[in-house]
Scaffold this motif. Structure first.
Motif, mmCIF file in Angstrom:
data_model
loop_
_atom_site.group_PDB
_atom_site.id
_atom_site.type_symbol
_atom_site.label_atom_id
_atom_site.label_comp_id
_atom_site.label_asym_id
_atom_site.label_seq_id
_atom_site.Cartn_x
_atom_site.Cartn_y
_atom_site.Cartn_z
ATOM 1 N N ASN A 231 2.430 9.281 -14.817
ATOM 2 C CA ASN A 231 1.481 8.214 -14.510
ATOM 3 C C ASN A 231 2.120 7.104 -13.681
ATOM 4 O O ASN A 231 1.459 6.125 -13.345
ATOM 5 C CB ASN A 231 0.873 7.635 -15.794
ATOM 6 N N GLY A 232 3.396 7.288 -13.335
ATOM 7 C CA GLY A 232 4.058 6.366 -12.431
ATOM 8 C C GLY A 232 4.338 7.046 -11.107
ATOM 9 O O GLY A 232 4.917 8.140 -11.068
ATOM 10 N N ALA A 233 3.884 6.454 -10.026
ATOM 11 C CA ALA A 233 4.028 7.047 -8.694
ATOM 12 C C ALA A 233 5.235 6.442 -7.986
ATOM 13 O O ALA A 233 5.248 5.243 -7.673
ATOM 14 C CB ALA A 233 2.764 6.806 -7.869
ATOM 15 N N VAL A 234 6.244 7.254 -7.771
ATOM 16 C CA VAL A 234 7.419 6.802 -7.012
ATOM 17 C C VAL A 234 7.065 6.804 -5.532
ATOM 18 O O VAL A 234 6.725 7.839 -4.966
ATOM 19 C CB VAL A 234 8.623 7.716 -7.275
ATOM 20 N N GLY A 235 7.139 5.652 -4.921
ATOM 21 C CA GLY A 235 6.857 5.551 -3.495
ATOM 22 C C GLY A 235 8.082 5.881 -2.675
ATOM 23 O O GLY A 235 9.220 5.759 -3.144
ATOM 24 N N SER A 236 7.872 6.307 -1.446
ATOM 25 C CA SER A 236 9.005 6.602 -0.570
ATOM 26 C C SER A 236 8.665 6.257 0.874
ATOM 27 O O SER A 236 7.525 6.437 1.310
ATOM 28 C CB SER A 236 9.411 8.081 -0.666
ATOM 29 N N ASN A 237 9.658 5.730 1.571
ATOM 30 C CA ASN A 237 9.586 5.504 3.009
ATOM 31 C C ASN A 237 10.655 6.361 3.656
ATOM 32 O O ASN A 237 11.831 6.261 3.281
ATOM 33 C CB ASN A 237 9.828 4.041 3.369
ATOM 34 N N LEU A 353 5.441 8.340 4.425
ATOM 35 C CA LEU A 353 5.193 7.148 3.622
ATOM 36 C C LEU A 353 4.381 7.562 2.397
ATOM 37 O O LEU A 353 3.271 8.084 2.534
ATOM 38 C CB LEU A 353 4.421 6.087 4.416
ATOM 39 N N ARG A 354 4.945 7.362 1.230
ATOM 40 C CA ARG A 354 4.230 7.652 -0.014
ATOM 41 C C ARG A 354 4.125 6.357 -0.807
ATOM 42 O O ARG A 354 5.141 5.745 -1.142
ATOM 43 C CB ARG A 354 4.965 8.711 -0.841
ATOM 44 N N PRO A 355 2.916 5.935 -1.133
ATOM 45 C CA PRO A 355 2.757 4.655 -1.819
ATOM 46 C C PRO A 355 3.199 4.718 -3.275
ATOM 47 O O PRO A 355 3.080 5.751 -3.941
ATOM 48 C CB PRO A 355 1.251 4.394 -1.717
ATOM 49 N N ALA A 356 3.723 3.598 -3.768
ATOM 50 C CA ALA A 356 4.119 3.476 -5.165
ATOM 51 C C ALA A 356 2.977 2.871 -5.970
ATOM 52 O O ALA A 356 2.057 2.267 -5.423
ATOM 53 C CB ALA A 356 5.368 2.602 -5.274
#
Length: 442
Positions: A231-237, A353-356
């Motif tokens: 349920n926690g989204a790790v974001g990445s650039n 780009l993946r949002p957190a």
């Protein structure tokens, strides 16, 4: 699935607040281990899931998921043997669509991005829930995807991530339709494109920017093995950084700015960046390239950079400091050769780009996922990772990623394996309880 949390790889885990005690359930499909009762009162959500598991249609479906477990494994292996390299998932998508059609899923279509979408209509008005698995793998075209089976163990690239997820979606869908389990609203069954690294979540991005974007109330991705709840989204650039110059002979042209030296300066600066542990922030230079020979000043130095965090603010902060470091390296390499008039430039291309974000522990979808795990008497920790759920979470849609049961090893490796052991069927059972719970209880 981006490998961050066990069984995919090491990562942060938030212990789930689960109480374990024996329930007086009569369905043999639940398969409870004998445990002593403890003084604990079920929450309303937990009590509702306990009652749901006893309803005749649900109990029958749960029993079938256990007794017909071989069907699930057969589908898992069959899908895995259809190659689905990055951006070339169409053959597996077509097969997944055909399998859904055979189960009786309605309004089947493939959207512009290649996602497979079908519907099961409820018996009354209610929310729209997406149940999905991703179709792609990380493996290049030509990879041998033949499944090897030894007892309960299946071995092949992608067998767990995400052929297990796809098979669990099929098994759950099959029992909902076959047993005519009543629910409210609409269940969308989806196979997404491009969940893995280079795909940059392109399938789920299209889903949430297309015709369905305003009608989806809840989202579940089934991805990987075990019983975790992400349920926690790790974001990445992610960036491809290139330092460019004209190049030249290492002796005859000596004295000009060197793109690879500039890149080296940048890497040294990146290595010294401060990164917090709470919230967790990471940085990595994963790939470097450039040059043609040992006695040439290269015309370019190229590196791929990955930044990650569970916090959008922390990710933005490390990104800003990275940008400064990259430009400082450029300036310092130019300053090193003040007499040179040779140009040196910097190009930064965004590759992903993946949002957190987070679906709060208190939300209905998380509480239901935990309650269903309690009813199943399995431990389901809350975790963080990078999955298809990142996109709906970032848009404020209640979303989680659930594991598909069993035991997985070696995700993203050629010897990836899935072991069903004695209770792999509990994965689809758990998913079914969560899905029906979300569409029938509050």
């Amino acid at each position: 699935m981006s490998p961050l949390v066990s069984p995919r790889s090491a990562g942060t885990m938030i212990p789930a607040l689960l109480s374990f005690f024996t329930l007086s359930l009569t369905s043999p499909a639940i398969g409870h281990a004998q445990q002593p009762k403890v003084a604990a009162k079920a929450t309303p959500t937990e009590a509702a899931l306990d009652r749901l598991a006893k309803q005749p249609a649900v109990a029958k479906a749960m029993a079938a998921l256990q007794s017909e477990n071989e069907w699930t494994l057969t589908e898992q292996a069959a899908l895995c043997e259809i190659p689905a390299p990055p951006f070339k998932e169409a053959a597996r998508a077509a097969a997944f669509k055909d399998k859904l059609a055979a189960l009786g899923v309605q309004k089947l279509r493939i959207d512009r991005e290649g996602n497979v979408i079908g519907e099961i209509k409820g018996t009354g008005p209610g929310p729209t829930l997406v149940l999905s698995g991703h179709l792609d793998t990380v493996f290049p075209e030509g990879t041998n995807v033949k499944v090897k089976r030894e007892g309960t163990k299946l071995t092949a690239p992608g067998i767990g991530d995400d052929c297990r997820g796809l098979a669990a979606v099929l098994a759950t869908t099959r029992q909902i339709i076959a047993n005519k389990i009543p629910f409210n609203g609409r269940l969308l069954i989806v196979g997404t494109m491009g969940e893995e690294g280079p795909g940059n979540l392109r399938g789920v991005r299209a889903l949430f920017s297309g015709p369905l974007k305003d009608s989806i109330d809840m989202f579940i991705s089934i991805d990987g093995t075990g019983f975790g709840i992400t349920n926690g989204a790790v974001g990445s650039n992610r960036y491809r950084v290139t330092y460019k110059g004209p190049g030249g002979h290492s002796y005859g042209a000596f004295g000009m700015p060197n793109p690879i030296h500039a890149m080296g300066r940048a890497i040294a600066k990146i290595a010294e960046l401060e990164a917090s542990t709470n919230p967790k922030v990471t940085f990595n230079v994963g790939l470097v390239s450039g040059g043609t020979s040992v006695n040439s000043i290269s015309a370019d130095g190229v590196m791929d950079i990955d930044l990650r965090s569970e916090s959008a603010a922390a990710l933005a902060d490390i990104d800003a400091r990275l940008q400064v470091a990259l430009r400082q390296a450029l300036a310092e390499e130019k300053a090193r050769w003040p007499k040179s008039t040779v140009p040196l430039s910097l190009v930064i291309d965004t590759t992903g780009l993946r949002p957190a974000g987070t679906t709060a522990d208190s939300t209905f979808i998380v509480r239901t996922s935990l309650a269903a795990a309690r009813t199943m008497n399995v431990y389901a920790p809350l975790t963080i990772s990078s999955t298809d759920a990142n996109i709906p979470i970032s848009k404020g849609v209640a979303a989680v990623t659930l594991d598909g049961g069993g035991v997985g090893r070696g995700a993203h490796s050629l010897d990836e394996s899935y072991d069903d052991r004695a209770d792999g069927y509990k994965g689809p059972q758990w998913i079914l309880l969560v899905v029906i719970g979300l569409l029938t209880t509050r």
